[in-house]
Write a protein that holds these residues in place. Structure first.
Motif, PDB file in Angstrom:
ATOM      1  N   SER A 230       3.641  47.846   9.471  1.00 63.92           N
ATOM      2  CA  SER A 230       2.721  48.625   9.927  1.00 63.92           C
ATOM      3  C   SER A 230       3.361  50.680   9.219  1.00 63.92           C
ATOM      4  O   SER A 230       2.548  51.283  10.108  1.00 63.92           O
ATOM      5  CB  SER A 230       3.893  49.226  11.444  1.00 63.92           C
ATOM      6  N   ASN A 231       4.160  50.412   8.767  1.00 64.98           N
ATOM      7  CA  ASN A 231       4.244  51.746   7.483  1.00 64.98           C
ATOM      8  C   ASN A 231       2.804  52.598   7.677  1.00 64.98           C
ATOM      9  O   ASN A 231       1.791  52.302   6.175  1.00 64.98           O
ATOM     10  CB  ASN A 231       4.773  51.928   6.893  1.00 64.98           C
ATOM     11  N   GLU A 232       2.546  53.817   7.991  1.00 64.44           N
ATOM     12  CA  GLU A 232       1.192  54.487   7.379  1.00 64.44           C
ATOM     13  C   GLU A 232       1.292  54.792   5.956  1.00 64.44           C
ATOM     14  O   GLU A 232      -0.203  54.894   5.417  1.00 64.44           O
ATOM     15  CB  GLU A 232       1.228  56.165   8.358  1.00 64.44           C
ATOM     16  N   GLU A 233       1.961  55.272   5.238  1.00 63.46           N
ATOM     17  CA  GLU A 233       2.227  55.617   3.825  1.00 63.46           C
ATOM     18  C   GLU A 233       1.680  54.472   3.379  1.00 63.46           C
ATOM     19  O   GLU A 233       0.714  53.845   1.863  1.00 63.46           O
ATOM     20  CB  GLU A 233       3.073  55.971   3.239  1.00 63.46           C
ATOM     21  N   ALA A 234       1.683  52.893   3.581  1.00 63.14           N
ATOM     22  CA  ALA A 234       1.626  51.701   2.945  1.00 63.14           C
ATOM     23  C   ALA A 234       0.179  51.303   3.207  1.00 63.14           C
ATOM     24  O   ALA A 234      -0.467  50.176   2.999  1.00 63.14           O
ATOM     25  CB  ALA A 234       2.385  50.555   3.396  1.00 63.14           C
ATOM     26  N   TYR A 235      -0.274  51.915   4.390  1.00 63.89           N
ATOM     27  CA  TYR A 235      -1.871  51.643   5.340  1.00 63.89           C
ATOM     28  C   TYR A 235      -3.407  50.993   3.224  1.00 63.89           C
ATOM     29  O   TYR A 235      -3.522  50.231   4.110  1.00 63.89           O
ATOM     30  CB  TYR A 235      -2.356  52.300   6.039  1.00 63.89           C
ATOM     31  N   PRO A 236      -3.480  52.347   3.165  1.00 59.88           N
ATOM     32  CA  PRO A 236      -4.091  52.213   1.822  1.00 59.88           C
ATOM     33  C   PRO A 236      -4.367  50.701   0.785  1.00 59.88           C
ATOM     34  O   PRO A 236      -5.326  49.629   0.576  1.00 59.88           O
ATOM     35  CB  PRO A 236      -4.113  53.138   0.523  1.00 59.88           C
ATOM     36  N   GLU A 237      -2.742  50.702   0.557  1.00 62.98           N
ATOM     37  CA  GLU A 237      -2.636  49.619  -0.461  1.00 62.98           C
ATOM     38  C   GLU A 237      -2.987  48.160   0.559  1.00 62.98           C
ATOM     39  O   GLU A 237      -3.323  47.153  -0.488  1.00 62.98           O
ATOM     40  CB  GLU A 237      -1.151  49.748  -0.380  1.00 62.98           C
ATOM     41  N   LEU A 238      -1.882  48.294   1.370  1.00 56.69           N
ATOM     42  CA  LEU A 238      -1.503  47.049   2.478  1.00 56.69           C
ATOM     43  C   LEU A 238      -4.049  45.939   3.214  1.00 56.69           C
ATOM     44  O   LEU A 238      -4.381  45.019   2.752  1.00 56.69           O
ATOM     45  CB  LEU A 238      -1.194  46.710   3.738  1.00 56.69           C
ATOM     46  N   LEU A 239      -4.298  47.417   3.548  1.00 51.15           N
ATOM     47  CA  LEU A 239      -5.649  47.035   3.477  1.00 51.15           C
ATOM     48  C   LEU A 239      -6.177  46.876   2.132  1.00 51.15           C
ATOM     49  O   LEU A 239      -7.236  46.368   2.639  1.00 51.15           O
ATOM     50  CB  LEU A 239      -6.274  48.635   4.253  1.00 51.15           C
ATOM     51  N   ALA A 240      -6.925  46.939   1.334  1.00 54.79           N
ATOM     52  CA  ALA A 240      -7.153  46.903  -0.298  1.00 54.79           C
ATOM     53  C   ALA A 240      -6.624  45.071  -0.602  1.00 54.79           C
ATOM     54  O   ALA A 240      -7.254  45.388  -0.733  1.00 54.79           O
ATOM     55  CB  ALA A 240      -6.534  48.217  -1.036  1.00 54.79           C
ATOM     56  N   HIS A 241      -5.622  44.834  -0.170  1.00 59.72           N
ATOM     57  CA  HIS A 241      -5.245  43.577  -0.363  1.00 59.72           C
ATOM     58  C   HIS A 241      -5.469  42.837   0.594  1.00 59.72           C
ATOM     59  O   HIS A 241      -5.193  41.405   0.518  1.00 59.72           O
ATOM     60  CB  HIS A 241      -3.349  43.767  -0.683  1.00 59.72           C
ATOM     61  N   GLY A 242      -6.044  43.304   1.855  1.00 61.41           N
ATOM     62  CA  GLY A 242      -6.794  42.267   2.599  1.00 61.41           C
ATOM     63  C   GLY A 242      -5.489  41.545   3.820  1.00 61.41           C
ATOM     64  O   GLY A 242      -5.460  40.521   4.642  1.00 61.41           O
ATOM     65  N   VAL A 243      -4.511  42.644   3.564  1.00 59.87           N
ATOM     66  CA  VAL A 243      -2.700  41.949   4.486  1.00 59.87           C
ATOM     67  C   VAL A 243      -3.246  42.409   5.979  1.00 59.87           C
ATOM     68  O   VAL A 243      -3.066  41.824   6.361  1.00 59.87           O
ATOM     69  CB  VAL A 243      -1.465  42.778   3.844  1.00 59.87           C
ATOM     70  N   ILE A 244      -4.275  43.651   5.934  1.00 61.88           N
ATOM     71  CA  ILE A 244      -3.896  44.439   7.212  1.00 61.88           C
ATOM     72  C   ILE A 244      -5.257  44.610   7.319  1.00 61.88           C
ATOM     73  O   ILE A 244      -6.101  45.338   6.883  1.00 61.88           O
ATOM     74  CB  ILE A 244      -3.556  45.724   7.365  1.00 61.88           C
ATOM     75  N   THR A 245      -6.080  44.353   8.494  1.00 64.72           N
ATOM     76  CA  THR A 245      -7.560  45.302   8.742  1.00 64.72           C
ATOM     77  C   THR A 245      -7.636  46.846   9.616  1.00 64.72           C
ATOM     78  O   THR A 245      -6.692  47.061   9.317  1.00 64.72           O
ATOM     79  CB  THR A 245      -7.885  44.812  10.459  1.00 64.72           C
ATOM     80  N   GLU A 246      -8.817  46.801   9.482  1.00 64.77           N
ATOM     81  CA  GLU A 246      -8.666  48.758   9.226  1.00 64.77           C
ATOM     82  C   GLU A 246      -8.192  49.273  11.076  1.00 64.77           C
ATOM     83  O   GLU A 246      -7.868  51.075  10.819  1.00 64.77           O
ATOM     84  CB  GLU A 246     -10.589  49.036   9.074  1.00 64.77           C
ATOM     85  N   ASP A 247      -7.740  48.343  11.190  1.00 64.01           N
ATOM     86  CA  ASP A 247      -6.591  49.354  13.335  1.00 64.01           C
ATOM     87  C   ASP A 247      -5.077  49.117  12.120  1.00 64.01           C
ATOM     88  O   ASP A 247      -4.913  49.644  13.653  1.00 64.01           O
ATOM     89  CB  ASP A 247      -7.503  48.559  13.719  1.00 64.01           C
ATOM     90  N   GLY A 248      -5.315  48.535  10.956  1.00 63.66           N
ATOM     91  CA  GLY A 248      -3.568  48.624  11.232  1.00 63.66           C
ATOM     92  C   GLY A 248      -2.665  47.531  10.989  1.00 63.66           C
ATOM     93  O   GLY A 248      -1.599  46.807  11.571  1.00 63.66           O
ATOM     94  N   LYS A 249      -3.428  46.539  12.195  1.00 64.00           N
ATOM     95  CA  LYS A 249      -3.602  45.041  12.664  1.00 64.00           C
ATOM     96  C   LYS A 249      -2.811  43.908  11.837  1.00 64.00           C
ATOM     97  O   LYS A 249      -3.753  43.965  10.003  1.00 64.00           O
ATOM     98  CB  LYS A 249      -3.888  44.134  13.435  1.00 64.00           C
ATOM     99  N   PRO A 250      -1.857  42.649  11.174  1.00 64.63           N
ATOM    100  CA  PRO A 250      -1.872  41.825  10.664  1.00 64.63           C
ATOM    101  C   PRO A 250      -3.302  40.900  10.433  1.00 64.63           C
ATOM    102  O   PRO A 250      -4.389  41.260  11.677  1.00 64.63           O
ATOM    103  CB  PRO A 250      -0.447  41.420  10.966  1.00 64.63           C
TER     104      PRO A 250
END
Length: 321
Positions: A230-250
């Motif tokens: 849920s860390n905001e700074e990690a959002y772009p990387e996690l989204l790019a790797h398909g770990v989270i969705t655009e709304d920041g959820k798993p």
């Protein structure tokens, strides 16, 4: 021996090995609320003699301590301020541990940096490798006398490194970049994977060098929606790797199953307490069982492990043995 699976919980493991945990003094790094370290601390505190928790600032540490004492009546919890991204802070925390009257039976190196943009630690190293590897390496070395003091005819102290299956998402540790951080080639997820590779290599090499005085293990707890996700700074990387969705959820369609906090804690507690692992020192675990086959080839090379160890000793200025 009990049979564990991907859905096994930390409570189930701890109950199975209650006698092994009873009377033990456990130190867990990184115990923020809604994190795996906190969940492990809460579970082990039901049986252990003492659980030492750490945090990098006093406010978060106090919140964790209060929550644990509320959740587990009568738990013996001791807070320790520990900022793993600073060698000076690590030395200060280690000095405090070495002043304790108690030995350390189990050290769980769980704390880790969030995925982040390129930045340097107080000592000039890339922040993730400093927090996830160099800091824990230094801390473990400095409190080694307290760990070795737990060795007896019937018990061998354990050091556990919480790694990740994501260690395979890179080509392994880059020794030159650890010593000489390179912003132009930096990628957050690659740095994270490299740090987790370092955890696995360090566990295997520590076990080899300890010669039976300590048992060291590494593991993947699985994918858990902790503060890391849920860390905001990690959002772009996690989204790019398909770990989270655009709304920041798993991401339910991620290429791996999601676990609950209790399910994620299970493998850590197995590594800390399962007596059958006395026959498998240095192994890697996932889904609460030994899984050396789950380690990528670049992270199972003993020569690389030795080179990383020697570099880490030189950069931190410590010798284990």
């Amino acid at each position: 021996m009990p049979t564990f699976t991907i859905t096994t919980t930390g409570d189930e493991v701890a109950a199975a090995f209650a006698q092994e945990i009873k009377g033990k003094n456990v130190l867990i790094t990184g115990t923020s609320i809604n994190g795996l370290g906190f969940e492990v601390a809460k579970t082990l505190a039901k049986y252990a003699n003492l659980v030492i928790i750490t945090g990098h600032n006093n406010e978060r540490l106090k919140l964790s301590e209060e929550a644990l004492k509320k959740d587990v009546s009568g738990a013996n919890i001791r807070p320790l301020l520990l900022n793993l991204s600073s060698f000076d802070a690590v030395r200060k925390a280690a000095a405090e541990v070495n002043a304790y009257s108690e030995q350390i039976d189990i050290l769980i190196n769980n704390a880790a940096s969030s995925l982040c943009s390129f930045k340097l630690s107080a000592d000039g190293y890339e922040h993730q490798i400093a927090t996830d590897h160099l800091g824990p390496f230094l801390f473990t070395a400095l409190i080694l006398p307290k760990i070795l003091a737990a060795k007896s005819a019937t018990s061998t102290p354990r050091v556990v490194f919480v790694a990740s299956g994501a260690h395979a998402w890179s080509s392994g540790v880059n020794l030159d970049e650890i010593e000489h951080p390179n912003q132009s080639t930096y990628k957050g997820m690659t740095a994270y994977a490299q740090a987790k590779s370092a955890n696995i290599l360090t566990a295997s090499e520590l076990n080899r060098r300890a010669g039976g005085k300590i048992y060291a293990y590494s593991l993947s707890p699985g994918a858990v929606a902790t503060n890391f996700v849920s860390n905001e700074e990690a959002y772009p990387e996690l989204l790019a790797h398909g770990v989270i969705t655009e709304d920041g959820k798993p991401n339910p369609n991620a290429p791996f199953p999601w676990k609950t906090l209790q399910q994620g804690a299970a493998t850590i507690i197995v590594a800390a307490s399962d007596p059958s692992l006395n026959e498998k020192p240095g192994c890697f675990l996932s889904n609460s069982v030994e899984n050396n086959a789950g380690v990528a080839p670049h992270t199972s090379d003993p020569v690389t492990a030795q080179k990383l160890w020697e570099l880490s000793e030189r950069l931190t200025g410590v010798k284990f043995f």
